[in-house]
Scaffold this motif. Structure first.
Motif, PDB file in Angstrom:
ATOM      1  N   LEU A  24       0.805  -1.190  -0.030  1.00 43.59           N
ATOM      2  CA  LEU A  24       0.061  -0.126   0.048  1.00 43.59           C
ATOM      3  C   LEU A  24       0.947   1.248   0.006  1.00 43.59           C
ATOM      4  O   LEU A  24       0.722   2.397  -0.808  1.00 43.59           O
ATOM      5  CB  LEU A  24      -0.995   0.228   1.094  1.00 43.59           C
ATOM      6  CG  LEU A  24      -2.290  -0.802   1.144  1.00 43.59           C
ATOM      7  CD1 LEU A  24      -2.910  -1.068   2.593  1.00 43.59           C
ATOM      8  CD2 LEU A  24      -3.048  -0.397   0.060  1.00 43.59           C
ATOM      9  N   PHE A  27       2.316   1.730  -3.538  1.00 45.01           N
ATOM     10  CA  PHE A  27       1.063   2.175  -4.388  1.00 45.01           C
ATOM     11  C   PHE A  27       1.067   3.659  -3.837  1.00 45.01           C
ATOM     12  O   PHE A  27       0.946   4.448  -5.096  1.00 45.01           O
ATOM     13  CB  PHE A  27      -0.161   1.376  -4.066  1.00 45.01           C
ATOM     14  CG  PHE A  27      -0.486   0.381  -5.163  1.00 45.01           C
ATOM     15  CD1 PHE A  27      -0.825   0.884  -6.314  1.00 45.01           C
ATOM     16  CD2 PHE A  27      -0.720  -0.853  -4.855  1.00 45.01           C
ATOM     17  CE1 PHE A  27      -1.284  -0.003  -7.405  1.00 45.01           C
ATOM     18  CE2 PHE A  27      -1.182  -1.874  -5.567  1.00 45.01           C
ATOM     19  CZ  PHE A  27      -1.202  -1.593  -7.005  1.00 45.01           C
ATOM     20  N   MET A  31       1.355   6.750  -6.875  1.00 51.08           N
ATOM     21  CA  MET A  31       0.408   7.714  -7.223  1.00 51.08           C
ATOM     22  C   MET A  31       0.391   9.040  -6.593  1.00 51.08           C
ATOM     23  O   MET A  31      -0.008  10.007  -7.238  1.00 51.08           O
ATOM     24  CB  MET A  31      -0.930   7.070  -6.528  1.00 51.08           C
ATOM     25  CG  MET A  31      -1.474   5.960  -7.027  1.00 51.08           C
ATOM     26  SD  MET A  31      -1.259   5.676  -9.008  1.00 51.08           S
ATOM     27  CE  MET A  31      -2.198   7.340  -9.439  1.00 51.08           C
ATOM     28  N   THR A 288      -6.147   7.549  -9.250  1.00 49.41           N
ATOM     29  CA  THR A 288      -5.951   6.113  -9.412  1.00 49.41           C
ATOM     30  C   THR A 288      -6.670   5.427 -10.140  1.00 49.41           C
ATOM     31  O   THR A 288      -6.300   4.550 -11.226  1.00 49.41           O
ATOM     32  CB  THR A 288      -5.647   5.589  -7.945  1.00 49.41           C
ATOM     33  OG1 THR A 288      -4.718   6.228  -7.171  1.00 49.41           O
ATOM     34  CG2 THR A 288      -5.243   3.982  -8.067  1.00 49.41           C
ATOM     35  N   LEU A 292      -5.232   3.646 -13.519  1.00 51.13           N
ATOM     36  CA  LEU A 292      -5.261   2.029 -13.260  1.00 51.13           C
ATOM     37  C   LEU A 292      -6.558   1.410 -13.478  1.00 51.13           C
ATOM     38  O   LEU A 292      -6.583   0.383 -13.393  1.00 51.13           O
ATOM     39  CB  LEU A 292      -4.339   2.015 -11.973  1.00 51.13           C
ATOM     40  CG  LEU A 292      -2.949   2.576 -11.462  1.00 51.13           C
ATOM     41  CD1 LEU A 292      -2.582   2.018 -10.191  1.00 51.13           C
ATOM     42  CD2 LEU A 292      -2.170   2.177 -12.718  1.00 51.13           C
ATOM     43  N   GLY A 296      -7.398  -1.483 -10.765  1.00 51.20           N
ATOM     44  CA  GLY A 296      -6.386  -1.243  -9.783  1.00 51.20           C
ATOM     45  C   GLY A 296      -6.889  -0.472  -8.451  1.00 51.20           C
ATOM     46  O   GLY A 296      -6.267  -0.867  -7.346  1.00 51.20           O
ATOM     47  N   THR A 297      -7.907   0.132  -8.563  1.00 52.30           N
ATOM     48  CA  THR A 297      -8.471   0.411  -7.392  1.00 52.30           C
ATOM     49  C   THR A 297      -9.036  -0.606  -6.179  1.00 52.30           C
ATOM     50  O   THR A 297      -8.899  -0.540  -5.180  1.00 52.30           O
ATOM     51  CB  THR A 297      -9.666   1.522  -7.667  1.00 52.30           C
ATOM     52  OG1 THR A 297      -9.316   2.484  -8.416  1.00 52.30           O
ATOM     53  CG2 THR A 297     -10.404   1.837  -6.494  1.00 52.30           C
ATOM     54  N   ILE A 300      -5.936  -1.920  -4.536  1.00 54.08           N
ATOM     55  CA  ILE A 300      -5.842  -1.255  -3.169  1.00 54.08           C
ATOM     56  C   ILE A 300      -6.807  -1.450  -2.142  1.00 54.08           C
ATOM     57  O   ILE A 300      -6.468  -1.675  -0.986  1.00 54.08           O
ATOM     58  CB  ILE A 300      -5.768   0.136  -3.780  1.00 54.08           C
ATOM     59  CG1 ILE A 300      -4.719   0.675  -4.556  1.00 54.08           C
ATOM     60  CG2 ILE A 300      -5.729   1.077  -2.566  1.00 54.08           C
ATOM     61  CD1 ILE A 300      -4.419   2.004  -5.158  1.00 54.08           C
ATOM     62  N   ILE A 359      -2.375   5.392   1.332  1.00 56.61           N
ATOM     63  CA  ILE A 359      -2.278   6.074  -0.178  1.00 56.61           C
ATOM     64  C   ILE A 359      -2.074   7.503  -0.123  1.00 56.61           C
ATOM     65  O   ILE A 359      -1.167   7.906  -0.969  1.00 56.61           O
ATOM     66  CB  ILE A 359      -3.478   5.502  -0.750  1.00 56.61           C
ATOM     67  CG1 ILE A 359      -3.316   4.128  -0.766  1.00 56.61           C
ATOM     68  CG2 ILE A 359      -3.413   6.168  -2.404  1.00 56.61           C
ATOM     69  CD1 ILE A 359      -2.476   3.066  -1.483  1.00 56.61           C
TER      70      ILE A 359
END
Length: 392
Positions: A24, A27, A31, A288, A292, A296-297, A300, A359
């Motif tokens: 995380l 990531f 981002m 994000t 992505l 992608g979300t 996360i 994040i």
């Protein structure tokens, strides 16, 4: 002796907590760079300015997490430490009333050189530590009578209510709501009747629903000057009030729509280029999703779910009330922050300025969450060690 202790404790590291945390943070750093680099270039600043700061916060947070992991948890119950931390937090919150740095309508930051400290973030962890210690001591005094329990908890509630009030008048509705949620969950984590909890939640939900329905039918005025009221009205009517605060939510919708399932590609977000203000904080998940995609979300959110599931699992299965309450409190902080952040960018909840755990850009949040996770890792190690001792 200390090195031997360190080596012996390393074997009890909980990778269900550690690996999601590391991924995380990775990531998040990626981002933050993607969401902030274009804006920094436009402003004539270094494109990696926020990325570099975030890396510093992550490294420092990791160090603090491991320090907390090796710390004896009895230290956190020391009354002098708790009193000192409470005094500092109250002092910081009172300082904000006259000298706080105002960002997005809330005077919630204390500037210290190039950095800004947010006392309300540290207040979350303080409340967890304070209530866990206080309520664990009163475990044997709980009764079936609600009145008796309310008398028993009067002093803890009074102190926590004071902190919540100081956070609320910054004004920081999101922070105050998280603190209130932590308090409620931890109180009912002591074993109080779920009927009381159900009644309280039903009452609050009903009041919020009624207020929302009333506000939806209020005639919209372009002369509203209250920043917070503007945000609430913009949440209810984002497209009609796009020029009065609704643009954040509207552009969040555009970002999510642009991303679809697989995204436009890393660095290719359109909305981060001046449309979404400060896209590396509150709305980083919108960016994000745009870059992505929904996939992608979901990765996360899935990692956050694993982290939360493990924290609450530990809280449920430990035999010590103190450990249970610490896990419940820390899990509630992460869960409610995630709920508010995701709910805000989807338009399900009002935008409260709450960051997405691990994040979003933010030093205070990153450090507090790292320390909190270190406490949970410590609890997990203690439980594993106890089980190993009983089976050998």
């Amino acid at each position: 002796m200390w090195k031997k202790f360190q080596k012996s404790k390393i074997q009890y590291l909980d990778y269900w907590l550690l690996i999601p945390y590391i991924v995380l943070c990775a990531f998040g750093a990626l981002m933050v760079y993607s969401a902030s680099s274009d804006l920094m270039s436009i402003r004539g600043m270094q494109p990696d300015a926020y990325f570099t700061k975030q890396l510093v916060f992550i490294v420092l947070g990791f160090v603090l997490m491991m320090f907390t992991y090796f710390l004896k948890l009895t230290v956190l119950r020391n009354r002098f430490i708790l009193f000192g931390a409470t005094f500092i937090i109250f002092l910081g919150l009172l300082f904000l009333l006259g000298f706080g740095r105002t960002i997005n309508g809330a005077a919630a930051w204390i500037p210290i050189g190039p950095l800004s400290i947010q006392p309300s973030e540290f207040a979350k962890l303080l409340i967890v530590l304070y209530l866990a210690n206080m309520l664990a001591h009163k475990e044997n005094d709980l009764t079936e009578g609600m009145v008796d329990n309310l008398k028993l908890f009067f002093k803890p509630v009074l102190l926590v209510a004071g902190i919540i009030f100081l956070v609320l008048i910054q004004p920081d509705l999101g922070g105050a709501s998280i603190l209130a949620a932590v308090m409620i969950v931890m109180f009912f984590g002591t074993g109080m009747s779920y009927w009381y909890g159900f009644s309280a939640i039903t009452l609050v939900t009903g009041a919020v629903t009624l207020l929302s329905n009333v506000l939806r039918h209020v005639r919209i005025s372009t002369k509203v000057t209250s920043y917070k009221l503007n945000r609430i009205l913009a949440f209810l009517h984002p497209f009609k009030l796009e020029n009065m605060g609704g643009s954040q939510l509207v552009n969040s919708y555009y970002a999510i729509n642009n991303g679809r399932w697989f995204g436009l590609g890393l660095g290719n977000s359109i909305q981060k280029r001046g449309y979404l203000p400060e896209p590396y904080t509150d709305f980083i998940l919108s960016i994000t999703t745009e870059e992505l995609g929904v996939i992608g979300t979901l990765v996360i959110l899935g990692l956050l779910f694993v982290l939360l599931a493990r924290i609450f699992y530990l809280g449920i299965h430990t035999d010590k009330m103190y450990y249970t309450l610490l896990c419940y409190g820390i899990g509630t902080i992460i869960f409610v922050q995630t709920l508010f952040n995701v709910g805000g960018l989807l338009g399900i909840l009002p935008i409260t300025g709450v960051t997405l755990p691990f994040i979003s850009y933010g030093g205070s949040s990153m450090l507090v969450l790292a320390i909190a996770l270190g406490i949970v890792l410590n609890i997990s190690a203690q439980e594993k060690k106890a089980k190993t001792a009983t089976t050998s």
